[in-house]
Design a protein around this motif. Structure first.
Motif, PDB file in Angstrom:
ATOM      1  N   UNK A 244       0.813  -1.213   0.000  1.00 49.97           N
ATOM      2  CA  UNK A 244       0.000   0.000   0.000  1.00 49.97           C
ATOM      3  C   UNK A 244       0.842   1.257   0.000  1.00 49.97           C
ATOM      4  N   UNK A 245       1.936   1.252   0.787  1.00 51.48           N
ATOM      5  CA  UNK A 245       2.826   2.413   0.834  1.00 51.48           C
ATOM      6  C   UNK A 245       3.518   2.621  -0.511  1.00 51.48           C
ATOM      7  N   UNK A 246       3.950   1.519  -1.147  1.00 51.86           N
ATOM      8  CA  UNK A 246       4.600   1.632  -2.450  1.00 51.86           C
ATOM      9  C   UNK A 246       3.651   2.163  -3.516  1.00 51.86           C
ATOM     10  N   UNK A 247       2.412   1.694  -3.478  1.00 52.46           N
ATOM     11  CA  UNK A 247       1.407   2.159  -4.429  1.00 52.46           C
ATOM     12  C   UNK A 247       1.150   3.652  -4.262  1.00 52.46           C
ATOM     13  N   UNK A 248       0.995   4.087  -3.019  1.00 50.26           N
ATOM     14  CA  UNK A 248       0.755   5.510  -2.755  1.00 50.26           C
ATOM     15  C   UNK A 248       1.960   6.359  -3.153  1.00 50.26           C
ATOM     16  N   UNK A 249       3.160   5.864  -2.882  1.00 47.61           N
ATOM     17  CA  UNK A 249       4.369   6.617  -3.219  1.00 47.61           C
ATOM     18  C   UNK A 249       4.473   6.856  -4.717  1.00 47.61           C
ATOM     19  N   UNK A 250       4.083   5.866  -5.518  1.00 50.73           N
ATOM     20  CA  UNK A 250       4.181   5.993  -6.963  1.00 50.73           C
ATOM     21  C   UNK A 250       3.104   6.912  -7.544  1.00 50.73           C
ATOM     22  N   UNK A 251       1.894   6.830  -7.012  1.00 50.59           N
ATOM     23  CA  UNK A 251       0.760   7.536  -7.621  1.00 50.59           C
ATOM     24  C   UNK A 251       0.437   8.873  -6.965  1.00 50.59           C
ATOM     25  N   UNK A 252       0.953   9.104  -5.763  1.00 45.60           N
ATOM     26  CA  UNK A 252       0.596  10.320  -5.050  1.00 45.60           C
ATOM     27  C   UNK A 252       1.003  11.600  -5.780  1.00 45.60           C
ATOM     28  N   UNK A 253       2.208  11.684  -6.381  1.00 47.31           N
ATOM     29  CA  UNK A 253       2.552  12.917  -7.107  1.00 47.31           C
ATOM     30  C   UNK A 253       1.569  13.241  -8.239  1.00 47.31           C
ATOM     31  N   UNK A 254       0.893  12.232  -8.759  1.00 46.98           N
ATOM     32  CA  UNK A 254      -0.047  12.456  -9.857  1.00 46.98           C
ATOM     33  C   UNK A 254      -1.432  12.846  -9.358  1.00 46.98           C
ATOM     34  N   UNK A 255      -1.909  12.194  -8.295  1.00 55.37           N
ATOM     35  CA  UNK A 255      -3.281  12.400  -7.848  1.00 55.37           C
ATOM     36  C   UNK A 255      -3.385  13.238  -6.573  1.00 55.37           C
ATOM     37  N   UNK A 256      -2.253  13.458  -5.885  1.00 54.69           N
ATOM     38  CA  UNK A 256      -2.312  14.180  -4.629  1.00 54.69           C
ATOM     39  C   UNK A 256      -2.644  13.260  -3.470  1.00 54.69           C
ATOM     40  N   UNK A 257      -2.492  13.727  -2.232  1.00 54.53           N
ATOM     41  CA  UNK A 257      -2.663  12.848  -1.062  1.00 54.53           C
ATOM     42  C   UNK A 257      -4.109  12.552  -0.683  1.00 54.53           C
ATOM     43  N   UNK A 258      -5.045  13.460  -0.979  1.00 55.07           N
ATOM     44  CA  UNK A 258      -6.415  13.274  -0.457  1.00 55.07           C
ATOM     45  C   UNK A 258      -7.070  11.972  -0.900  1.00 55.07           C
ATOM     46  N   UNK A 259      -6.996  11.572  -2.190  1.00 52.90           N
ATOM     47  CA  UNK A 259      -7.627  10.297  -2.566  1.00 52.90           C
ATOM     48  C   UNK A 259      -7.104   9.116  -1.763  1.00 52.90           C
ATOM     49  N   UNK A 260      -5.814   9.132  -1.435  1.00 50.19           N
ATOM     50  CA  UNK A 260      -5.237   8.016  -0.677  1.00 50.19           C
ATOM     51  C   UNK A 260      -5.629   8.099   0.795  1.00 50.19           C
ATOM     52  N   UNK A 261      -5.799   9.315   1.309  1.00 48.74           N
ATOM     53  CA  UNK A 261      -6.245   9.468   2.692  1.00 48.74           C
ATOM     54  C   UNK A 261      -7.677   8.969   2.853  1.00 48.74           C
ATOM     55  N   UNK A 262      -8.537   9.290   1.885  1.00 50.48           N
ATOM     56  CA  UNK A 262      -9.929   8.840   1.940  1.00 50.48           C
ATOM     57  C   UNK A 262     -10.017   7.330   1.727  1.00 50.48           C
ATOM     58  N   UNK A 263      -9.381   6.852   0.644  1.00 50.75           N
ATOM     59  CA  UNK A 263      -9.450   5.421   0.318  1.00 50.75           C
ATOM     60  C   UNK A 263      -8.839   4.570   1.417  1.00 50.75           C
ATOM     61  N   UNK A 264      -7.690   5.005   1.935  1.00 45.61           N
ATOM     62  CA  UNK A 264      -7.029   4.247   2.982  1.00 45.61           C
ATOM     63  C   UNK A 264      -7.887   4.111   4.224  1.00 45.61           C
TER      64      UNK A 264
END
Length: 494
Positions: free
Chosen positions: A305-325
């Motif tokens: 999960x951390x690796x997935x967020x690290x790769x995609x976060x610069x593109x989508x920003x942190x909020x989608x991962x904060x909500x989804x997580x």
């Protein structure tokens, strides 16, 4: 060699939470803890660790980081030795609290030593990478090591194992690590004391309520005293020239929301580990080693999960991962509420913890970045330290609330099961029950499972609160996102 010394200290401090978790059922039977008071074995460590974490970092700046680092490790070693030698519950709890003090001194200083030991650039970045990997992997190592030590030796060795490791660190430190320059500063002793005492009183109130009910005089007095002391803490911090908790950190909407999310999610994850450890060993009859292996998928999926967020976060920003997580974490915990005495690991436990872990992996990366975004250089340490302190304090407070839920539900279940037990009990079983008040299996398993299921309901609510905060509070502006891209991914919380 310097990095090996620093990373070894961080590993020792981080794994000490999970390594003790695996030993909890054996500690409970050895030192006559009941399930509600058993939570103090975890809370005594995390409360002092979280409450004094920022003060420990400040001490390294003012007194010299190497000197403070060595003192923290020695204190941790002494406390581990005393804990391993404990013959009753209060001795173990005192040792665990002292361990937390040692960890609060050593851990932030070890991170700061990387900055003073390694040159800025690729060398320092690699060192931070190793430190982050140790912080993330320490939990998994602790689970496995705890299982082996308890099964092959006994529970005391989960504490004794710190002694040789800590002494080697102390002996190697003067040879490989240079002393840092001292910086003038002020110790906010009053802030550290009021925050820690206030949280201890609050946690004690919840655990007391689980044992003696909400109308108990001491329960109400504990809550009242906690409110007074915590209000005093806020007043002290507002007037302190160098506060241990800079209240300006909460002025930013996103950062305040991030701290609120970490508080809620830490409550969920501490509770999950505590109650699942009891469930798999007491109800599913797993050995300590099997219990450690059962939790290893948690660390692996968190890394995914951390690796997935690290790769995609610069593109989508942190909020989608904060909500989804947070939603995934809540879903996994809600799934766990379905466990009963007929549950199996593969059918009822593995799936929920994988869903939960994937969500938490996303959260750790996103929360770290949000806590450190748009922070002035002089406040970076305070922002990072507050996130870690929030994690420890949230875990302690949340676990105490979950224990209250457990205590109420298990007590109600026991009242229903007692007549059935007495109708079938032998004279010897009746005498034993009158002496101990503990129902034997299978009635005892039913009582434990009912309480654990209720605790998971509360844990799912905590994760749900984090999801609501992510949706309603977090607002990432385009300028924030650009800064996040430039900063890269930070070190995840311990």
């Amino acid at each position: 060699m310097a990095l090996l010394v620093i990373a070894s200290c961080q590993l020792m401090v981080v794994l000490d939470i999970t390594i003790v978790n695996i030993a909890l059922p054996h500690i409970q039977s050895s030192l006559d803890f009941d399930t509600t008071s058993l939570s103090w074995v975890v809370n005594a460590y995390t409360l002092t660790f979280g409450g004094l974490l920022l003060l420990g970092g400040r001490a390294g700046d003012i007194l010299g980081r190497r000197r403070v680092f060595v003192f923290g490790v020695l204190l941790f070693v002494l406390a581990s030795l005393l804990g391993g030698l404990a013959h009753n519950s209060w001795q173990l709890l005192a040792a665990r609290a002292l361990q937390g003090v040692g960890g609060a001194i050593a851990s932030p200083t070890s991170l700061a030593l990387i900055s003073t030991t390694f040159r800025e650039g690729p060398e320092r970045n690699r060192a931070f990478g190793v430190f982050a990997a140790v912080s993330a992997g320490g939990g998994a190592i602790g689970l496995l090591a705890g299982g082996m030590l308890v099964e092959w030796l006994n529970w005391r060795w989960v504490l004794f194992v710190n002694v040789p490791i800590g002494l080697l660190i102390v002996l190697a430190t003067p040879r490989w690590i240079k002393e840092s320059e001292r910086r003038p500063g002020h110790f906010d002793i009053a802030g550290a004391a009021t925050s820690t005492v206030g949280m201890v009183l609050l946690v004690y109130g919840f655990i007391r309520a689980a044992q003696d009910g909400w109308r108990d005089a001491l329960t109400l007095a504990s809550f009242a005293a906690a409110v007074v002391v915590l209000v005093l803490f806020v007043l002290v911090e507002r007037r302190s020239p160098q506060p241990i908790t800079p209240l300006r950190m909460f002025a930013d909407r996103n950062r305040a929301g991030t701290y609120g999310m970490m508080l809620s999610l830490a409550a969920a994850i501490f509770g999950m580990f505590f109650f699942l450890t009891l469930f798999v060993q007491n109800v599913l009859d797993f050995s300590p080693l099997m219990a450690g292996l059962a939790f290893l998928p948690v660390s692996a999926v968190i890394a995914v999960g951390a690796g997935l967020a690290s790769q995609l976060l610069p593109r989508f920003g942190p909020k989608p991962f904060m909500v989804t997580g947070a939603v995934l974490a809540a879903a996994g915990l809600a799934w766990l509420t379905l466990t009963d005495v007929h549950s199996t690991y593969a059918g009822s436990v593995l799936g929920p913890i994988l869903v939960f872990s994937l969500g938490m992996g996303m959260e750790f990366v996103a929360l770290t970045l949000m806590a450190l975004s748009n922070v002035e250089t002089e406040d970076t340490g305070a922002a990072s330290g507050l996130l870690n302190a929030t994690q420890q304090v949230g875990g302690s407070l949340g676990l105490s609330i979950l224990v209250t839920m457990y205590g109420t539900a298990s007590r109600n279940e026991a009242e229903k099961r007692v007549p059935e037990f007495l109708s079938r009990a032998t004279p010897a079983e009746r005498v034993r029950f009158e002496r101990t008040g503990v129902l034997p299996d299978p009635w005892g398993d039913q009582v434990l499972t009912s309480g654990v299921s209720a605790a998971f309901v509360a844990a799912a609510i905590f994760a749900g609160v984090a999801a609501v905060i992510a949706v309603l509070v977090i607002q990432v502006r385009p300028s924030d996102l650009e800064r996040l891209k430039g900063d890269g991914v930070g070190v995840p919380p311990g």
